[in-house]
Scaffold this motif. Structure first.
Motif, PDB file in Angstrom:
ATOM      1  N   GLY A  84      35.502  53.542  29.886  1.00  0.00           N
ATOM      2  CA  GLY A  84      35.565  53.006  28.526  1.00  0.00           C
ATOM      3  C   GLY A  84      36.993  52.895  28.024  1.00  0.00           C
ATOM      4  O   GLY A  84      37.371  51.888  27.402  1.00  0.00           O
ATOM      5  N   ARG A  85      37.805  53.918  28.301  1.00  0.00           N
ATOM      6  CA  ARG A  85      39.203  53.879  27.874  1.00  0.00           C
ATOM      7  C   ARG A  85      39.947  52.758  28.588  1.00  0.00           C
ATOM      8  O   ARG A  85      40.722  52.008  27.973  1.00  0.00           O
ATOM      9  N   ASN A  86      39.727  52.640  29.899  1.00  0.00           N
ATOM     10  CA  ASN A  86      40.410  51.596  30.666  1.00  0.00           C
ATOM     11  C   ASN A  86      39.972  50.195  30.232  1.00  0.00           C
ATOM     12  O   ASN A  86      40.793  49.273  30.162  1.00  0.00           O
ATOM     13  N   LEU A  87      38.679  50.037  29.953  1.00  0.00           N
ATOM     14  CA  LEU A  87      38.181  48.742  29.491  1.00  0.00           C
ATOM     15  C   LEU A  87      38.837  48.367  28.172  1.00  0.00           C
ATOM     16  O   LEU A  87      39.233  47.207  27.967  1.00  0.00           O
ATOM     17  N   HIS A  88      38.969  49.335  27.289  1.00  0.00           N
ATOM     18  CA  HIS A  88      39.611  49.102  25.990  1.00  0.00           C
ATOM     19  C   HIS A  88      41.075  48.698  26.178  1.00  0.00           C
ATOM     20  O   HIS A  88      41.557  47.717  25.586  1.00  0.00           O
ATOM     21  N   ASP A  89      41.792  49.439  27.035  1.00  0.00           N
ATOM     22  CA  ASP A  89      43.208  49.118  27.294  1.00  0.00           C
ATOM     23  C   ASP A  89      43.349  47.746  27.941  1.00  0.00           C
ATOM     24  O   ASP A  89      44.247  46.967  27.592  1.00  0.00           O
ATOM     25  N   ALA A  90      42.460  47.452  28.895  1.00  0.00           N
ATOM     26  CA  ALA A  90      42.527  46.157  29.581  1.00  0.00           C
ATOM     27  C   ALA A  90      42.231  45.017  28.611  1.00  0.00           C
ATOM     28  O   ALA A  90      42.842  43.941  28.707  1.00  0.00           O
ATOM     29  N   ALA A  91      41.314  45.233  27.682  1.00  0.00           N
ATOM     30  CA  ALA A  91      41.011  44.198  26.686  1.00  0.00           C
ATOM     31  C   ALA A  91      42.239  43.898  25.833  1.00  0.00           C
ATOM     32  O   ALA A  91      42.502  42.733  25.494  1.00  0.00           O
ATOM     33  N   ARG A  92      42.990  44.919  25.508  1.00  0.00           N
ATOM     34  CA  ARG A  92      44.220  44.707  24.743  1.00  0.00           C
ATOM     35  C   ARG A  92      45.220  43.879  25.544  1.00  0.00           C
ATOM     36  O   ARG A  92      45.898  43.004  25.001  1.00  0.00           O
ATOM     37  N   THR A  93      45.294  44.155  26.851  1.00  0.00           N
ATOM     38  CA  THR A  93      46.186  43.376  27.709  1.00  0.00           C
ATOM     39  C   THR A  93      45.743  41.917  27.782  1.00  0.00           C
ATOM     40  O   THR A  93      46.553  40.993  27.668  1.00  0.00           O
ATOM     41  N   VAL A  94      44.438  41.701  27.959  1.00  0.00           N
ATOM     42  CA  VAL A  94      43.908  40.341  28.062  1.00  0.00           C
ATOM     43  C   VAL A  94      44.116  39.590  26.751  1.00  0.00           C
ATOM     44  O   VAL A  94      44.464  38.395  26.746  1.00  0.00           O
ATOM     45  N   ALA A  95      43.936  40.281  25.632  1.00  0.00           N
ATOM     46  CA  ALA A  95      44.127  39.638  24.328  1.00  0.00           C
ATOM     47  C   ALA A  95      45.587  39.253  24.115  1.00  0.00           C
ATOM     48  O   ALA A  95      45.893  38.151  23.640  1.00  0.00           O
ATOM     49  N   ASP A  96      46.494  40.151  24.486  1.00  0.00           N
ATOM     50  CA  ASP A  96      47.924  39.914  24.248  1.00  0.00           C
ATOM     51  C   ASP A  96      48.545  38.956  25.264  1.00  0.00           C
ATOM     52  O   ASP A  96      49.337  38.077  24.906  1.00  0.00           O
ATOM     53  N   LYS A  97      48.177  39.138  26.523  1.00  0.00           N
ATOM     54  CA  LYS A  97      48.852  38.415  27.598  1.00  0.00           C
ATOM     55  C   LYS A  97      48.161  37.112  27.981  1.00  0.00           C
ATOM     56  O   LYS A  97      48.817  36.145  28.397  1.00  0.00           O
ATOM     57  N   TYR A  98      46.825  37.070  27.822  1.00  0.00           N
ATOM     58  CA  TYR A  98      46.064  35.906  28.284  1.00  0.00           C
ATOM     59  C   TYR A  98      45.245  35.260  27.165  1.00  0.00           C
ATOM     60  O   TYR A  98      44.288  34.531  27.450  1.00  0.00           O
ATOM     61  N   ASP A  99      45.607  35.550  25.930  1.00  0.00           N
ATOM     62  CA  ASP A  99      44.950  34.943  24.773  1.00  0.00           C
ATOM     63  C   ASP A  99      43.435  35.170  24.784  1.00  0.00           C
ATOM     64  O   ASP A  99      42.658  34.316  24.386  1.00  0.00           O
ATOM     65  N   GLY A 100      43.026  36.323  25.269  1.00  0.00           N
ATOM     66  CA  GLY A 100      41.612  36.669  25.240  1.00  0.00           C
ATOM     67  C   GLY A 100      40.780  36.128  26.378  1.00  0.00           C
ATOM     68  O   GLY A 100      39.570  36.334  26.409  1.00  0.00           O
ATOM     69  N   ARG A 101      41.406  35.441  27.336  1.00  0.00           N
ATOM     70  CA  ARG A 101      40.666  34.882  28.476  1.00  0.00           C
ATOM     71  C   ARG A 101      40.957  35.707  29.727  1.00  0.00           C
ATOM     72  O   ARG A 101      42.119  35.850  30.128  1.00  0.00           O
ATOM     73  N   LEU A 102      39.922  36.234  30.312  1.00  0.00           N
ATOM     74  CA  LEU A 102      40.068  37.051  31.511  1.00  0.00           C
ATOM     75  C   LEU A 102      40.690  36.221  32.630  1.00  0.00           C
ATOM     76  O   LEU A 102      40.224  35.115  32.910  1.00  0.00           O
ATOM     77  N   PRO A 103      41.764  36.717  33.276  1.00  0.00           N
ATOM     78  CA  PRO A 103      42.383  35.926  34.350  1.00  0.00           C
ATOM     79  C   PRO A 103      41.436  35.748  35.534  1.00  0.00           C
ATOM     80  O   PRO A 103      40.568  36.590  35.779  1.00  0.00           O
ATOM     81  N   ASP A 104      41.624  34.668  36.286  1.00  0.00           N
ATOM     82  CA  ASP A 104      40.700  34.342  37.369  1.00  0.00           C
ATOM     83  C   ASP A 104      41.341  34.400  38.752  1.00  0.00           C
ATOM     84  O   ASP A 104      40.862  33.763  39.694  1.00  0.00           O
ATOM     85  N   THR A 105      42.434  35.160  38.897  1.00  0.00           N
ATOM     86  CA  THR A 105      43.025  35.358  40.219  1.00  0.00           C
ATOM     87  C   THR A 105      42.934  36.835  40.574  1.00  0.00           C
ATOM     88  O   THR A 105      42.968  37.706  39.696  1.00  0.00           O
ATOM     89  N   TYR A 106      42.840  37.114  41.869  1.00  0.00           N
ATOM     90  CA  TYR A 106      42.682  38.500  42.320  1.00  0.00           C
ATOM     91  C   TYR A 106      43.880  39.345  41.909  1.00  0.00           C
ATOM     92  O   TYR A 106      43.715  40.484  41.459  1.00  0.00           O
ATOM     93  N   GLU A 107      45.066  38.795  42.037  1.00  0.00           N
ATOM     94  CA  GLU A 107      46.279  39.544  41.714  1.00  0.00           C
ATOM     95  C   GLU A 107      46.303  39.934  40.231  1.00  0.00           C
ATOM     96  O   GLU A 107      46.558  41.089  39.884  1.00  0.00           O
ATOM     97  N   LYS A 108      46.020  38.990  39.360  1.00  0.00           N
ATOM     98  CA  LYS A 108      46.105  39.261  37.923  1.00  0.00           C
ATOM     99  C   LYS A 108      44.969  40.151  37.434  1.00  0.00           C
ATOM    100  O   LYS A 108      45.182  41.054  36.622  1.00  0.00           O
ATOM    101  N   ILE A 109      43.760  39.899  37.926  1.00  0.00           N
ATOM    102  CA  ILE A 109      42.635  40.688  37.440  1.00  0.00           C
ATOM    103  C   ILE A 109      42.711  42.121  37.974  1.00  0.00           C
ATOM    104  O   ILE A 109      42.313  43.075  37.296  1.00  0.00           O
ATOM    105  N   SER A 110      43.247  42.293  39.179  1.00  0.00           N
ATOM    106  CA  SER A 110      43.385  43.633  39.750  1.00  0.00           C
ATOM    107  C   SER A 110      44.456  44.453  39.047  1.00  0.00           C
ATOM    108  O   SER A 110      44.466  45.683  39.151  1.00  0.00           O
ATOM    109  N   ALA A 111      45.347  43.782  38.340  1.00  0.00           N
ATOM    110  CA  ALA A 111      46.410  44.491  37.629  1.00  0.00           C
ATOM    111  C   ALA A 111      45.911  45.103  36.320  1.00  0.00           C
ATOM    112  O   ALA A 111      46.603  45.928  35.719  1.00  0.00           O
TER     113      ALA A 111
END
Length: 365
Positions: A84-111
């Motif tokens: 839950g903590r990691n999901l919350h942190d990752a959502a903040r990253t996706v919101a800030d870095k990818y404008d709320g859209r989950l990246p679709d490459t293995y390298e980016k999503i694995s980060a």
């Protein structure tokens, strides 16, 4: 062989798949949440949590902007709280870095925090139709039986072989359905005990079935004995009839959750002595321990505990957060607003059956 395997499996899956809510959406965010919740957790357990979580946080931005305590409260009881903590942190990253859209490459999503090889493959295949093979316990069981792999599945080399086979079998079209189909087969047909081989769409090519070895494949060596700890915690009430709770550090196990202060019983120490010592170390107070309130057992993934909760009275000192993020005095009604680990949650549920006046005999003197 791979084409026949995939074709037969997908035909079966379209006919027999369970009606699960995350299979009715193509929203990568909702699929991502389901995959994180499903890690080491039963499907039936996850379904109501998934619905409640997405009702509260319908988009990545809603989750990113949420308070951590609200996120953990909605995760309460699901276990493995770092998810839950990691999901919350990752959502903040996706919101800030990818404008709320989950990246679709293995390298980016694995980060992103909390997304390892399994989750990355599952999300990319299901949400983005990319041919990455997943390997979980169900997949391991199906693949080892199908190819007759008898070596210990705890071995990294065996898991690598399973991954290689899964990558050979996965089709470029419908990879998400294929991954879900293999997992579905392992969960409903190719079960650990008494597999229903007569209902299996790929049984004709399965070596374990052909050689009557489904009872010994997969082979898994015995795990180490799980340690058991006795835990003593203190229930402290102030003059206002409020109970003292402590917030666990963010980087600790069960981080971000509240608990009643206490800790492990040392060798040769009585449980009452444990509570006195732990509250001295954690809160900087001396207490008098009175009657036991509750004793309960709980199992975590790598150890088990028996928790003993005692009513305590402070005889000197003022509580300070020496080993926690902070302390808080809360009423019986306010307990429900805070996320607790499962063992402490059982204490909370019991306490909520009390009346505030019942606490008066435990007030700080």
């Amino acid at each position: 062989m791979s084409d026949r395997f995939a074709e037969n499996l997908l035909t079966w899956y379209r006919r027999e798949k369970r009606d699960l809510p995350w299979r009715k959406t193509d929203d990568p965010y909702r699929i991502w949440v389901s995959e994180i919740m499903l890690q080491q957790t039963r499907v039936d357990t996850v379904i109501p949590y998934w619905h409640r979580f997405l009702a509260a946080f319908p988009t990545v931005h809603h989750l990113a902007n949420a308070d951590r305590q609200q996120v953990l409260k909605l995760w309460e009881g699901l276990g493995y709280y770092s998810r839950g903590r990691n999901l919350h942190d990752a959502a903040r990253t996706v919101a800030d870095k990818y404008d709320g859209r989950l990246p679709d490459t293995y390298e980016k999503i694995s980060a992103l925090k909390g997304i390892g090889p399994y989750s990355a493959a599952a999300i990319l295949s299901i949400a983005f139709n990319k041919p990455y093979a997943v390997v979980d316990g169900n997949v391991i069981r199906v693949i080892t039986r199908y190819f007759g792999i008898e070596e210990d599945i705890r071995s990294a080399s065996v898991r690598n072989r399973v991954r290689e086979h899964a990558e050979e079998l996965i089709p470029n079209n419908e990879p998400g359905d294929f991954n879900q189909a293999v997992m579905e087969l392992g969960a409903t047909v190719c079960t650990p005990k008494n597999p229903q081989c007569s209902s299996c769409p790929v049984s004709a090519g399965c070596i374990a079935n052909q050689t009557s070895r489904t009872d010994v494949i997969p082979y898994k060596s015995k795990a180490k004995k799980i340690p058991h700890h006795k835990i003593g915690v203190g229930l402290i009430v102030n003059q206002s009839g409020k109970l003292l709770i402590a917030l666990r550090p963010e980087d600790a196990m069960l981080g971000g959750l509240w608990e009643f202060p206490g800790g492990k019983n040392d060798t040769g120490e009585s449980l009452e002595e444990t509570v006195i010592r732990e509250l001295r170390e954690e809160l900087g107070v001396e207490v008098r321990v009175s009657e036991k309130y509750m004793q309960l057992k709980h199992a975590y993934s790598h150890f088990k505990i028996t928790l003993h909760a005692y009513w305590c009275t402070i005889i000197s000192g003022n509580p300070q957060p020496k080993s926690s993020e902070k302390l808080k005095w809360v009423s019986l009604d306010e307990l429900e607003q805070h996320p607790f680990p499962k063992a402490n949650k059982i204490l909370v549920e019991g306490l909520q059956n009390m009346q505030p006046e019942d606490l008066k005999r435990f007030l700080i003197k």
